[in-house]
Scaffold this active site. Structure first.
Site, PDB file in Angstrom:
ATOM      1  N   SER A 237      -0.076  -4.459  28.870  1.00 13.21           N
ATOM      2  CA  SER A 237      -0.213  -3.150  29.492  1.00 13.21           C
ATOM      3  C   SER A 237      -0.413  -2.114  28.393  1.00 13.21           C
ATOM      4  O   SER A 237      -0.117  -2.355  27.221  1.00 13.21           O
ATOM      5  CB  SER A 237       1.040  -2.827  30.314  1.00 13.21           C
ATOM      6  OG  SER A 237       0.940  -1.570  30.945  1.00 13.21           O
ATOM      7  N   CYS A 238      -0.924  -0.930  28.780  1.00 15.69           N
ATOM      8  CA  CYS A 238      -1.081   0.175  27.831  1.00 15.69           C
ATOM      9  C   CYS A 238      -1.154   1.462  28.634  1.00 15.69           C
ATOM     10  O   CYS A 238      -0.422   1.611  29.613  1.00 15.69           O
ATOM     11  CB  CYS A 238      -2.324  -0.032  26.948  1.00 15.69           C
ATOM     12  SG  CYS A 238      -3.871  -0.120  27.865  1.00 15.69           S
ATOM     13  N   GLY A 239      -2.027   2.386  28.271  1.00 17.67           N
ATOM     14  CA  GLY A 239      -2.157   3.612  29.023  1.00 17.67           C
ATOM     15  C   GLY A 239      -3.073   3.485  30.220  1.00 17.67           C
ATOM     16  O   GLY A 239      -2.751   3.911  31.318  1.00 17.67           O
TER      17      GLY A 239
END
Length: 282
Positions: A237-239
């Site tokens: 996951s990230c932004g």
């Protein structure tokens, strides 16, 4: 060299690409986003893999969302890609958004793709030729690419919640330590600070060396081993689902990509107050 060989790794260097740039069957795609999108120059013949446009779902309220297979097929065909093409992806930041394009192709069943190590800065640093214009021109011939989606490679919040409860899985968050802890602001307005309960922070920059290239396979393996305690399944996951794919690329190079997935909505989905999903700080 007159025959285009398929890369045996998802990461190729500038010399590898330069030696094959003239060969039929090669398609070079610029996957730069945001401020790096209009660098004003490109690798000769490169076309734009438009993550800010046609290659994100226009019907989604979230940024950089995977398009439906039919729309993905249409957009990639417009780039001149065939099922038998060899595709090299790069971005003007170095290694930032090009792994997202690589992962999308992989998720749609296409394996003849690689990321240019170090991206456009490494290409220019090697003294290789550029064209002084942005990659806007359409492909001379439409390709015959067909998307064949692979299940489990791009996941939503339900699969992520299940992974957070699964002792054999680890959710890795590629955002900075400050954003993960909730001490640094989110760049997208309206999102909460912090992280998913149980997610582990691995900022994507830790996978890069001082020159903006991917670290060695051994160094990458060490980073993943210390964060995942041998978990079989990794979810990234990230932004907005972009730098999560840097982790996906690193896991593949480290031999840890067999059961990997990317959370498509990432923090743009989870961190919305209206999502009702739990968030912790610190």
């Amino acid at each position: 060299m007159g025959v285009l060989d398929e890369p045996n790794t998802p990461l190729v260097g500038p010399d590898w690409l330069a030696a094959r740039l003239h060969l039929p069957g090669l398609v070079v795609l610029d996957a730069s986003v945001g401020a790096h999108r209009d660098a004003g120059r490109r690798i000769p013949g490169a076309r734009r893999f438009d993550l800010d446009g046609a290659l994100s779902d226009p019907a989604s309220a979230l940024p950089h969302t995977m398009p439906a297979p039919a729309a993905f097929t249409e957009a990639v065909r417009a780039l001149g890609v065939d099922d038998g093409s060899t595709v090299v992806l790069y971005d003007a930041a170095g290694i930032y958004s090009s792994p997202r394009a690589w992962w999308m192709l992989r998720a749609m069943g296409f394996d003849r793709a690689a990321v240019l190590d170090g991206g456009l800065p490494a290409w220019c640093g090697a003294g290789l030729p550029v064209e002084e214009r942005a990659p806007e021109a359409a492909a001379p011939v439409r390709g015959g690419f067909t998307a064949r989606p692979r299940g489990g490679t791009v996941v939503g919040r339900a699969e992520v919640r299940a992974a957070l409860r699964d002792g054999a899985a680890v959710v890795l968050d590629a955002r900075s330590a400050g954003r993960y802890a909730g001490t640094a602001p989110e760049p997208r307005p309206g999102l909460r600070g912090g992280h998913m309960p149980g997610a582990v922070n691995l900022p994507f920059g830790e996978l890069l060396d001082g020159d903006g290239r991917m670290r060695s396979a051994d160094a990458l393996r060490a980073r993943f081993d210390e964060r995942t305690a041998g978990a079989e399944r990794l979810v990234f996951s990230c932004g907005s689902g972009v730098t999560a794919c840097v982790l996906a690329l690193g896991a593949e190079l480290a031999g840890r990509g067999k059961a990997a997935a990317v959370y498509d909505g990432s923090w743009s989905d989870w961190g919305r107050p209206a999502s009702g999903l739990p968030v912790v700080t610190g």
